[in-house]
Design a protein around this motif. Structure first.
Motif, PDB file in Angstrom:
ATOM      1  N   HIS A  49      39.870  43.887  36.817  1.00 56.73           N
ATOM      2  CA  HIS A  49      38.437  44.060  36.605  1.00 56.73           C
ATOM      3  C   HIS A  49      37.780  44.855  37.741  1.00 56.73           C
ATOM      4  CE1 HIS A  49      38.433  41.232  33.268  1.00 56.73           C
ATOM      5  NE2 HIS A  49      39.130  40.387  34.007  1.00 56.73           N
ATOM      6  N   VAL A  50      38.554  45.097  38.814  1.00 58.54           N
ATOM      7  CA  VAL A  50      37.982  45.680  40.034  1.00 58.54           C
ATOM      8  C   VAL A  50      38.509  47.079  40.312  1.00 58.54           C
ATOM      9  CG1 VAL A  50      37.660  45.335  42.527  1.00 58.54           C
ATOM     10  CG2 VAL A  50      37.719  43.346  40.989  1.00 58.54           C
ATOM     11  N   ILE A  51      39.792  47.315  40.062  1.00 62.28           N
ATOM     12  CA  ILE A  51      40.417  48.563  40.487  1.00 62.28           C
ATOM     13  C   ILE A  51      39.698  49.786  39.931  1.00 62.28           C
ATOM     14  CG2 ILE A  51      42.707  47.686  41.003  1.00 62.28           C
ATOM     15  CD1 ILE A  51      43.578  48.329  38.205  1.00 62.28           C
ATOM     16  N   TYR A  52      39.566  50.784  40.798  1.00 63.67           N
ATOM     17  CA  TYR A  52      38.939  52.073  40.502  1.00 63.67           C
ATOM     18  C   TYR A  52      37.461  51.955  40.123  1.00 63.67           C
ATOM     19  CZ  TYR A  52      43.777  53.696  40.464  1.00 63.67           C
ATOM     20  OH  TYR A  52      45.070  53.970  40.798  1.00 63.67           O
ATOM     21  N   ASN A  53      36.868  50.794  40.319  1.00 58.13           N
ATOM     22  CA  ASN A  53      35.441  50.589  40.004  1.00 58.13           C
ATOM     23  C   ASN A  53      35.115  50.928  38.552  1.00 58.13           C
ATOM     24  OD1 ASN A  53      34.351  49.601  42.479  1.00 58.13           O
ATOM     25  ND2 ASN A  53      34.563  51.660  43.350  1.00 58.13           N
ATOM     26  N   TRP A 102      34.256  41.076  28.468  1.00 61.08           N
ATOM     27  CA  TRP A 102      34.660  40.296  29.636  1.00 61.08           C
ATOM     28  C   TRP A 102      34.008  40.877  30.894  1.00 61.08           C
ATOM     29  CZ3 TRP A 102      40.625  39.169  29.971  1.00 61.08           C
ATOM     30  CH2 TRP A 102      40.869  38.140  30.869  1.00 61.08           C
ATOM     31  N   ASP A 103      34.125  42.194  31.047  1.00 63.12           N
ATOM     32  CA  ASP A 103      33.555  42.858  32.229  1.00 63.12           C
ATOM     33  C   ASP A 103      32.035  42.695  32.293  1.00 63.12           C
ATOM     34  OD1 ASP A 103      36.036  43.822  33.102  1.00 63.12           O
ATOM     35  OD2 ASP A 103      35.821  45.730  32.047  1.00 63.12           O
ATOM     36  N   VAL A 104      31.369  42.936  31.164  1.00 57.19           N
ATOM     37  CA  VAL A 104      29.910  42.922  31.193  1.00 57.19           C
ATOM     38  C   VAL A 104      29.375  41.507  31.371  1.00 57.19           C
ATOM     39  CG1 VAL A 104      29.428  42.693  28.698  1.00 57.19           C
ATOM     40  CG2 VAL A 104      27.894  44.029  30.161  1.00 57.19           C
ATOM     41  N   ALA A 105      30.097  40.512  30.873  1.00 56.68           N
ATOM     42  CA  ALA A 105      29.660  39.129  31.075  1.00 56.68           C
ATOM     43  C   ALA A 105      29.653  38.785  32.555  1.00 56.68           C
ATOM     44  CB  ALA A 105      30.571  38.176  30.306  1.00 56.68           C
ATOM     45  N   MET A 106      30.706  39.152  33.272  1.00 60.35           N
ATOM     46  CA  MET A 106      30.763  38.843  34.701  1.00 60.35           C
ATOM     47  C   MET A 106      29.742  39.673  35.480  1.00 60.35           C
ATOM     48  SD  MET A 106      34.755  38.028  35.537  1.00 60.35           S
ATOM     49  CE  MET A 106      35.478  39.553  34.958  1.00 60.35           C
ATOM     50  N   ALA A 107      29.593  40.938  35.095  1.00 59.26           N
ATOM     51  CA  ALA A 107      28.593  41.778  35.755  1.00 59.26           C
ATOM     52  C   ALA A 107      27.191  41.208  35.563  1.00 59.26           C
ATOM     53  CB  ALA A 107      28.670  43.201  35.210  1.00 59.26           C
ATOM     54  N   HIS A 108      26.901  40.729  34.366  1.00 57.02           N
ATOM     55  CA  HIS A 108      25.579  40.168  34.066  1.00 57.02           C
ATOM     56  C   HIS A 108      25.294  38.949  34.939  1.00 57.02           C
ATOM     57  CE1 HIS A 108      22.979  37.416  31.611  1.00 57.02           C
ATOM     58  NE2 HIS A 108      22.250  38.520  31.547  1.00 57.02           N
TER      59      HIS A 108
END
Length: 294
Positions: free
Chosen positions: A236-240, A210-216
């Motif tokens: 998906h955002v907290i603590y980077n 999920w994270d990498v899809a949005m980052a991509h």
């Protein structure tokens, strides 16, 4: 396992205020590194980035109002801006393009994106942002992937799914240890079968997918020279540790994470929570939206 509680659990485990400080945060202030930062300075800093992440609690109308005001401030400084949406999977991109082009009304937008089936939260929370994007002709970018693809990637591994079937999304970076611990804690709060160790692995892999899809999706826009602003859940955002960590693995060096933060008496926000937070009055914010969105 229902994905909606993932972010809520991560946030509940993480949003712990620090001790009382002599200088109390006030609603309407940006806070960064334990001090108040003027609005124009914070927005100027954000406008110089490649990617800006705006976290949200999905059902909180004040979080979306904050997102809209921040988007307007950023667009005043950067004409070359796009808005990335966690809410919709990649196949909804042609519908978003038609919406920004003025070719759809609200009902057509919601029907063609299958909003209720895909996202489910009250569209009235998001429509002001959609209208802002169309008014200003700002591209809207569908960042997400379908739950079916997310489950396939977590179960089979990226290397076993052809690139064209995963939108050429790369394999994710390993989760930071603290993020993995928070994911495990969230899993343990809700898991039904604690005797299956593979289930926890699949759960963590699904979150990373999920994270990498949005980052991509955001990185693709940033490489074209846009300021890519992503709207997504707080977890998906907290603590980077989520999307920002995956962006860093893709070589995106200039990203800023921003969150809304509800004040609790004279507590100060944890400076590691995000690169900056915007202070809301805890008693004033609401978790509802107008029901009429036609």
């Amino acid at each position: 396992m229902n994905s909606r509680w993932i972010v809520a659990s991560l946030v509940a485990l993480s949003l712990t205020p620090l001790s009382v400080n002599a200088s109390c945060p006030s609603p309407g202030e940006w806070w960064q590194a334990n001090q108040s930062v003027p609005n124009n300075e914070l927005l100027a800093q954000a406008a110089q980035q490649q990617v800006v992440l705006l976290g949200e609690r999905h059902d909180d109308i004040d979080h979306h109002r904050w997102q809209l005001s921040t988007l307007a401030g950023l667009h005043a400084l950067r004409n070359d801006m796009v808005i990335g949406l966690e809410m919709l999977p990649r196949h909804a991109q042609p519908v978003l393009d038609d919406w920004v082009a003025g070719e759809l009304n609200e009902n057509e937008l919601l029907e063609q994106t299958q909003w209720q089936e895909t996202w489910g939260f009250d569209p009235a929370l998001y429509l002001p942002i959609f209208h802002f994007a169309r008014l200003q002709q700002i591209p809207l970018i569908a960042l997400n992937i379908t739950p079916a693809l997310r489950q396939r990637l977590s179960a089979e591994g990226f290397e076993n799914v052809p690139a064209d079937q995963r939108h050429h999304i790369p394999a994710p970076q390993d989760a930071p240890a603290a993020y993995q611990q928070r994911l495990q804690a969230a899993f343990e709060q809700h898991a039904m079968d604690m005797d299956d160790p593979d289930r926890l692995t699949r759960f963590i892999n699904a979150q990373l997918s999920w994270d990498v899809a949005m980052a991509h999706g955001l990185a693709d826009e940033a490489r074209q020279g846009y300021l890519a602003v992503g709207l997504m859940g707080l977890g998906h955002v907290i603590y980077n540790e989520g999307v920002a960590h995956q962006l860093n693995g893709m070589g995106v060096e200039h990203a800023l994470s921003l969150l809304p933060w509800e004040r609790n008496e004279c507590q100060i926000p944890d400076p590691s929570l995000a690169d900056a937070v915007f202070v809301l009055e805890a008693d004033a914010h609401t978790h509802s939206a107008p029901t009429n969105h036609n």
